[in-house]
Structures are given as structure tokens and as C-alpha cells.
Write a protein that holds these residues in place. Structure first.
Motif, PDB file in Angstrom:
ATOM      1  N   TYR A  13      35.752 -18.887   3.873  1.00 46.76           N
ATOM      2  CA  TYR A  13      36.771 -19.902   3.619  1.00 46.76           C
ATOM      3  C   TYR A  13      37.768 -19.291   2.638  1.00 46.76           C
ATOM      4  O   TYR A  13      37.520 -19.234   1.439  1.00 46.76           O
ATOM      5  N   GLY A  14      38.874 -18.793   3.178  1.00 45.07           N
ATOM      6  CA  GLY A  14      39.823 -18.103   2.319  1.00 45.07           C
ATOM      7  C   GLY A  14      39.200 -16.864   1.709  1.00 45.07           C
ATOM      8  O   GLY A  14      38.710 -15.980   2.420  1.00 45.07           O
ATOM      9  N   ASP A  15      39.156 -16.810   0.376  1.00 45.98           N
ATOM     10  CA  ASP A  15      38.585 -15.660  -0.315  1.00 45.98           C
ATOM     11  C   ASP A  15      37.070 -15.780  -0.511  1.00 45.98           C
ATOM     12  O   ASP A  15      36.433 -14.832  -0.964  1.00 45.98           O
ATOM     13  N   GLN A  16      36.507 -16.932  -0.190  1.00 48.77           N
ATOM     14  CA  GLN A  16      35.074 -17.127  -0.422  1.00 48.77           C
ATOM     15  C   GLN A  16      34.276 -16.782   0.821  1.00 48.77           C
ATOM     16  O   GLN A  16      34.524 -17.300   1.916  1.00 48.77           O
ATOM     17  N   ILE A  17      33.297 -15.901   0.661  1.00 43.43           N
ATOM     18  CA  ILE A  17      32.382 -15.544   1.750  1.00 43.43           C
ATOM     19  C   ILE A  17      31.124 -16.400   1.600  1.00 43.43           C
ATOM     20  O   ILE A  17      30.431 -16.329   0.585  1.00 43.43           O
ATOM     21  N   VAL A  18      30.835 -17.211   2.619  1.00 40.06           N
ATOM     22  CA  VAL A  18      29.666 -18.093   2.582  1.00 40.06           C
ATOM     23  C   VAL A  18      28.468 -17.418   3.238  1.00 40.06           C
ATOM     24  O   VAL A  18      27.362 -17.434   2.695  1.00 40.06           O
ATOM     25  N   LEU A  19      28.681 -16.832   4.417  1.00 34.77           N
ATOM     26  CA  LEU A  19      27.618 -16.133   5.154  1.00 34.77           C
ATOM     27  C   LEU A  19      28.103 -14.758   5.556  1.00 34.77           C
ATOM     28  O   LEU A  19      29.283 -14.581   5.897  1.00 34.77           O
TER      29      LEU A  19
END
Length: 273
Positions: A13-19
Motif C-alpha cells: 500500500y504505497g510505501d508500506q509492504i504488507v506481504l
């Protein structure tokens, strides 16, 4: 068949890596429990299997075909919060999926098609233990009964894959044990693959054929944005559990003596209903 193949899936999500780097093969008719700490992406992964969200990278295949970009009847879902319609009766809730498939605008079935759908819905309502409650509304049902209704609502479409997002977490221990017994029986008697998110390790090891753990290998505050969770454990249950078959050490303690699936297409034995 209902095999799932997840290949090198990432979700950002944008700059955030969740998986990141999630690869997993789920055999047809397996029952996989997803566990891990809160916020590690388990529910996000489930939403990608449902089609509510798309992978940023990687592919998800169902029976060798790319998963459709939108939720479809090949995937059923039951959430922790009861996902039934409060203004519809038990029977109408279960019928709704069939009616929407027949007519997206009118959501109605007519004639022989409606009679057949009502018969199928009543049979399923009975199988989840709600016989006699067809004319009641969700507000008139207990929490456990509402969750049984949500299961019937999902199963009426005969999904290839049933997705469960902490569906039993709000139930008291006694009701949860009853729902576990029901869930085992439904999995035994149908052709579906089940993927369940849970925080309850006992539940995971009681129901599943495999327990898959998601974790963030790098979890310091400054790393959480740039490193996502991935699969860190993949545990097969022993002795093996196979849908429709007893364990090699005999039937599970709470399995029914006679399975409804043994006479689903014919009359019940004498004394059974």
C-alpha cells in the motif's frame, strides 16, 4: 477440483509492504489454518483469495486459472462479524445467493426454479442445525445460530473454496465446540477447500490439515514499512486428516456416528430425519 497455487505474491500500500514473497500450494479439499500475530497480513491475504484485493506482484491460481479480479460464486466467505442480512428471514438469507445469480436486478426466482432452490435451502438449513427457524430473523437468533446461518449462506452456492476470517472468535467455548463439529462435518461432506484465519492455536490444530504461520522476520519499528510478512512455518497435521476419511487412528472424538453425506441423495435410514 479446488487447488490453490500462490506464486511469489506481494502486497503493498504505497510505501508500506504488507506481504512479501508469499508462495503456497493448497491441495484440493485441504483445510488450511493461517495463524500469526495481529497486523501481519493474514486477513489481507484472505481478501486477495476472495478477490476483494489484488496482489501488487505475483499470481494466484485456482485450478490452474488466474483468480478472477472480483469475488465470485466459486469462493464463499464467512467473517467473524455475522454477515447476514437483518431484514431477511433465515430462509430468505440462504436463498439470496441463488436469486442474485438468477437475476442481478430483480433478485427473484420463479416457478420450478424457485421451488427447487427453496428445497435445497431448507435441506442446507437443516444440515447446519437450524431446522424450524426458517421464518425467524437474525435478531431472533443466538450468536452461534447466526454463524450457522452465515455458513449456510456461503455453502448454498457450492463454492470451490470457503474462506473463514476468524468466524468463531466471538462465540463462547461451548458454542464454539459445537460449530467446530459442524465445520468438520461440512468439510467432510463437500468438495470444497477451506482456508481459515484464526488467532486460536487450539482451533487451528483441531480443524486444519495444515497450519501456516505468517510473521514479519524484520519487525523493528524502523523496518515495518519496508519489510512485509511472509510464511515462516508450514506444519502438516499428524496423523494426516483427509476430507471424507477417518484418521488412521480412528474417527475424531466429536465426529458424528452417521454422516448426513452418506444419504444426502436418498432417504434417511429408519429413525433418522
Amino acid at each position: 477440483m479446488s487447488e490453490l497455487i500462490i506464486k511469489n505474491v506481494w502486497k503493498e500500500y504505497g510505501d508500506q509492504i504488507v506481504l512479501e514473497k508469499v508462495s503456497l500450494t493448497v491441495a484440493s479439499r485441504a483445510f488450511v489454518a493461517l495463524v500469526g500475530p495481529s497486523g501481519c497480513g493474514k486477513s489481507t491475504f484472505l481478501r486477495m483469495l476472495l478477490g476483494q484485493e489484488q496482489p501488487t506482484r505475483g499470481t494466484i491460481l485456482l485450478d490452474g486459472e488466474l483468480l478472477s479480479a472480483e469475488p465470485g460464486p466459486d469462493r464463499g466467505v464467512v467473517f467473524q462479524r455475522y454477515s447476514v442480512f437483518p431484514h431477511l428471514t433465515v430462509l430468505a438469507n440462504v436463498l439470496l445467493g441463488k436469486e442474485l445469480m438468477a437475476s442481478k436486478f430483480k433478485a427473484k426466482l420463479f416457478g420450478a426454479a424457485r421451488r427447487a432452490a427453496i428445497g435445497e435451502a431448507r435441506q442446507l438449513i437443516a444440515e447446519v442445525g437450524l431446522s424450524g427457524a426458517e421464518t425467524k430473523y437474525p435478531a431472533q437468533l443466538s450468536g452461534g445460530m447466526q454463524q450457522r446461518l452465515a455458513l449456510a449462506q456461503a455453502l448454498i452456492m457450492k463454492p470451490k473454496v470457503l474462506l473463514l476470517d476468524e468466524p468463531f472468535g466471538a462465540l463462547d467455548p461451548g458454542m464454539r465446540a459445537e460449530i467446530h463439529t459442524l465445520m468438520k462435518r461440512l468439510w467432510d461432506e463437500t468438495q470444497m477447500t477451506v482456508v481459515m484465519v484464526t488467532h486460536d492455536m487450539r482451533e487451528a490444530f483441531t480443524l486444519a490439515t495444515r497450519v501456516v504461520a505468517f510473521e514479519r522476520p524484520r519487525d523493528r519499528p524502523e523496518e515495518k514499512q519496508r519489510y512485509g510478512a511472509t510464511i515462516t512455518r508450514d506444519i502438516s497435521i499428524w496423523p494426516p486428516r483427509l476430507a471424507g476419511q477417518n484418521s488412521i487412528y480412528g474417527p475424531d472424538r466429536d465426529d458424528p456416528v452417521v454422516s448426513l453425506g452418506q444419504y444426502r441423495d436418498g432417504p434417511a435410514p429408519s429413525g433418522e430425519k
